[in-house]
Design an enzyme around this catalytic site. Structure first.
Site, PDB file in Angstrom:
ATOM      1  N   LYS A 113       0.829  -1.215   0.000  1.00 22.32           N
ATOM      2  CA  LYS A 113       0.000   0.000   0.000  1.00 22.32           C
ATOM      3  C   LYS A 113       0.858   1.257   0.000  1.00 22.32           C
ATOM      4  CE  LYS A 113      -4.262  -1.635   2.201  1.00 22.32           C
ATOM      5  NZ  LYS A 113      -5.212  -1.380   3.309  1.00 22.32           N
ATOM      6  N   LYS A 199      -4.995 -10.677  -6.144  1.00 20.79           N
ATOM      7  CA  LYS A 199      -6.209 -10.942  -5.362  1.00 20.79           C
ATOM      8  C   LYS A 199      -7.296  -9.905  -5.664  1.00 20.79           C
ATOM      9  CE  LYS A 199      -5.376  -8.385  -1.190  1.00 20.79           C
ATOM     10  NZ  LYS A 199      -5.338  -8.169   0.197  1.00 20.79           N
ATOM     11  N   LYS A 202     -10.631  -4.220  -2.975  1.00 21.87           N
ATOM     12  CA  LYS A 202     -11.438  -3.002  -3.058  1.00 21.87           C
ATOM     13  C   LYS A 202     -10.665  -1.871  -3.716  1.00 21.87           C
ATOM     14  CE  LYS A 202     -13.763  -3.876   1.301  1.00 21.87           C
ATOM     15  NZ  LYS A 202     -13.457  -3.814   2.731  1.00 21.87           N
TER      16      LYS A 202
HETATM   17  P1  AMP Z   1     -10.579  -5.841   3.854  1.00 21.76           P
HETATM   18  O1  AMP Z   1     -11.375  -5.697   2.608  1.00 21.76           O
HETATM   19  O2  AMP Z   1      -9.124  -5.589   3.613  1.00 21.76           O
HETATM   20  O3  AMP Z   1     -11.123  -5.091   5.005  1.00 21.76           O
HETATM   21  O4  AMP Z   1     -10.661  -7.388   4.237  1.00 21.76           O
HETATM   22  C1  AMP Z   1     -11.656  -7.932   5.080  1.00 21.76           C
HETATM   23  C2  AMP Z   1     -11.597  -9.446   5.125  1.00 21.76           C
HETATM   24  O5  AMP Z   1     -11.773  -9.998   3.811  1.00 21.76           O
HETATM   25  C3  AMP Z   1     -10.258 -10.004   5.623  1.00 21.76           C
HETATM   26  O6  AMP Z   1     -10.501 -11.140   6.423  1.00 21.76           O
HETATM   27  C4  AMP Z   1      -9.544 -10.369   4.365  1.00 21.76           C
HETATM   28  O7  AMP Z   1      -8.599 -11.393   4.570  1.00 21.76           O
HETATM   29  C5  AMP Z   1     -10.692 -10.850   3.490  1.00 21.76           C
HETATM   30  N1  AMP Z   1     -10.367 -10.679   2.065  1.00 21.76           N
HETATM   31  C6  AMP Z   1     -10.159  -9.508   1.403  1.00 21.76           C
HETATM   32  N2  AMP Z   1      -9.887  -9.727   0.103  1.00 21.76           N
HETATM   33  C7  AMP Z   1      -9.934 -11.075  -0.079  1.00 21.76           C
HETATM   34  C8  AMP Z   1      -9.751 -11.943  -1.208  1.00 21.76           C
HETATM   35  N3  AMP Z   1      -9.478 -11.464  -2.425  1.00 21.76           N
HETATM   36  N4  AMP Z   1      -9.881 -13.278  -1.009  1.00 21.76           N
HETATM   37  C9  AMP Z   1     -10.169 -13.774   0.204  1.00 21.76           C
HETATM   38  N5  AMP Z   1     -10.347 -13.023   1.310  1.00 21.76           N
HETATM   39  C10 AMP Z   1     -10.238 -11.687   1.186  1.00 21.76           C
END
Ligand code: AMP
Ligand code: TRP
Length: 335
Positions: A113, A199, A202
């Site tokens: 990031k 991956k 967002k």
């Molecule tokens: P975040 O969007 O960074 O707040 O992530 C929230 C949750 O979603 C965390 O547990 C991440 O590990 C999971 N997560 C985010 N992106 C992915 C992805 N592409 N595949 C699997 N899990 C994800």
């Protein structure tokens, strides 16, 4: 015996996508009856990169509504907003003072990031994992269900807790409980629709790279139609030369609730022209009940606010106890 405690959270930055759902929230829902759960909307984490103050509050409410719409049950789970429980910020400060800088500089997510932020990278972005450690340790969580990308942050959380216990705990009375990551094999890493080696995220500038939980059937159809595939005949899992193929089959498997073997048998002979409509229909059908529940909830703003108010009270009760325990062990004057 009392149930083990689970804590997890998602940042309220834009709409949640299939990676968040399959990697995290769906697993929270499936396992929630076995645990005493705290699910947090981590809004303080959302400001570690530049954010728009006009949308932070509405994204926070949307995220909480999506937790409920995905099936979080308030009988066994507490939903709350991180910034409503000030112990999170306070414990983060205490943990900051025992965390070596180089532990944070090593974090993969920070490095990735930080590159994007250039000169404007904030201290908050570097400190992000310490705040996450505070989130987890405040609740004496036993298990933390997350996607694969959070594994390193969980290891750091354990290292910080060990340090506090070594320096300030007694042998038989540790100050902080060591949490364990709960990472499922399936869905732990959902990949981008436009590049099967990245991956789903967002922060990807292309909307076509992800399917959001609130996408309309038309949007889902458009994104799957345009997603990256390959010219190889037949469909297969686990071929490293075909990351998109593996990802799309895995999505189908998870959303259709089938086993890998069933999907293999069903899809081996298929071409993309046959598989894509199947994936569209399956995705639309899996998201439809979430979306209709979400729409109902968003029409009841007072109800949602009351859930979060109650959640904050319940979370605060637990968090304040841990915070006081840590402060005591660090030697602060109490009055
Ligand atoms: P975040 O969007 O960074 O707040 O992530 C929230 C949750 O979603 C965390 O547990 C991440 O590990 C999971 N997560 C985010 N992106 C992915 C992805 N592409 N595949 C699997 N899990 C994800
Ligand atoms: N860092 C997590 C992510 O981006 C979100 C998060 C913040 C979290 N605090 C947490 C996840 C505590 C689990 C537990 O995915």
């Amino acid at each position: 015996m009392s149930k083990q405690r689970v804590l997890s959270g998602v940042q309220p930055t834009g709409n949640l996508h299939l990676g968040n759902y399959l990697g995290a929230i769906r697993n929270w829902v499936e396992e929630q009856n076995n645990y005493d759960n705290f699910f947090c909307v981590v809004d303080l984490h959302a400001i570690t990169v530049p954010h728009d103050p006009l949308v932070l509050a509405s994204n926070t409410l949307t995220t909480a509504a999506l937790y409920l719409a995905c099936g979080i049950d308030l009988e066994c789970s507490t939903i709350f907003v991180q910034s409503h429980v000030s112990a999170h910020s306070e414990l983060a400060w205490l943990l900051n003072c025992v965390t070596p800088l180089n532990w944070l500089e090593r974090m993969i997510q920070f490095k990735e990031k930080a590159v994007k932020q250039g000169e404007n990278v904030s201290v908050g972005l570097l400190d992000y994992p310490v705040l996450m450690a505070a989130d987890i340790l405040l609740y004496d969580a036993d298990q933390v269900p997350v996607g694969e990308d959070q594994k390193q942050h969980l290891e750091l959380t354990r290292d910080i807790a060990i340090r506090i216990n070594d320096r300030f705990g007694k042998k038989k009375e540790p100050v902080l409980k060591l949490p364990k990551p709960l990472i499922r094999k399936q869905g732990a890493r959902v990949m981008s629709l436009t590049d099967g080696t990245k991956k789903m995220s967002k922060s990807d500038p292309s909307e076509l790279s992800r399917i959001s939980l609130l996408d309309s059937p038309e949007e889902i159809k458009r994104k799957i139609k345009k997603c990256k595939t390959d010219p190889v005949k037949g469909l297969e899992f686990d071929n490293p030369e075909r990351p998109e193929c593996h990802n799309l089959l895995s999505l189908y498997q998870l959303l259709a609730n089938k086993t890998k073997e069933e999907v293999q048998a069903e899809c081996t002979e298929m071409g993309w022209g046959q598989f894509k409509p199947l994936l569209v229909d399956t995705t639309v059908a899996a998201l439809e009940p979430i979306q209709s529940k979400y729409n109902e909830l968003m029409a009841e703003r007072t109800y949602l606010e009351s859930v979060l108010e109650k959640g904050a009270t319940q979370a605060n009760e637990v968090a304040i106890n841990t915070l006081n325990r840590v402060k005591k062990s660090l030697g602060f004057l109490s009055i």
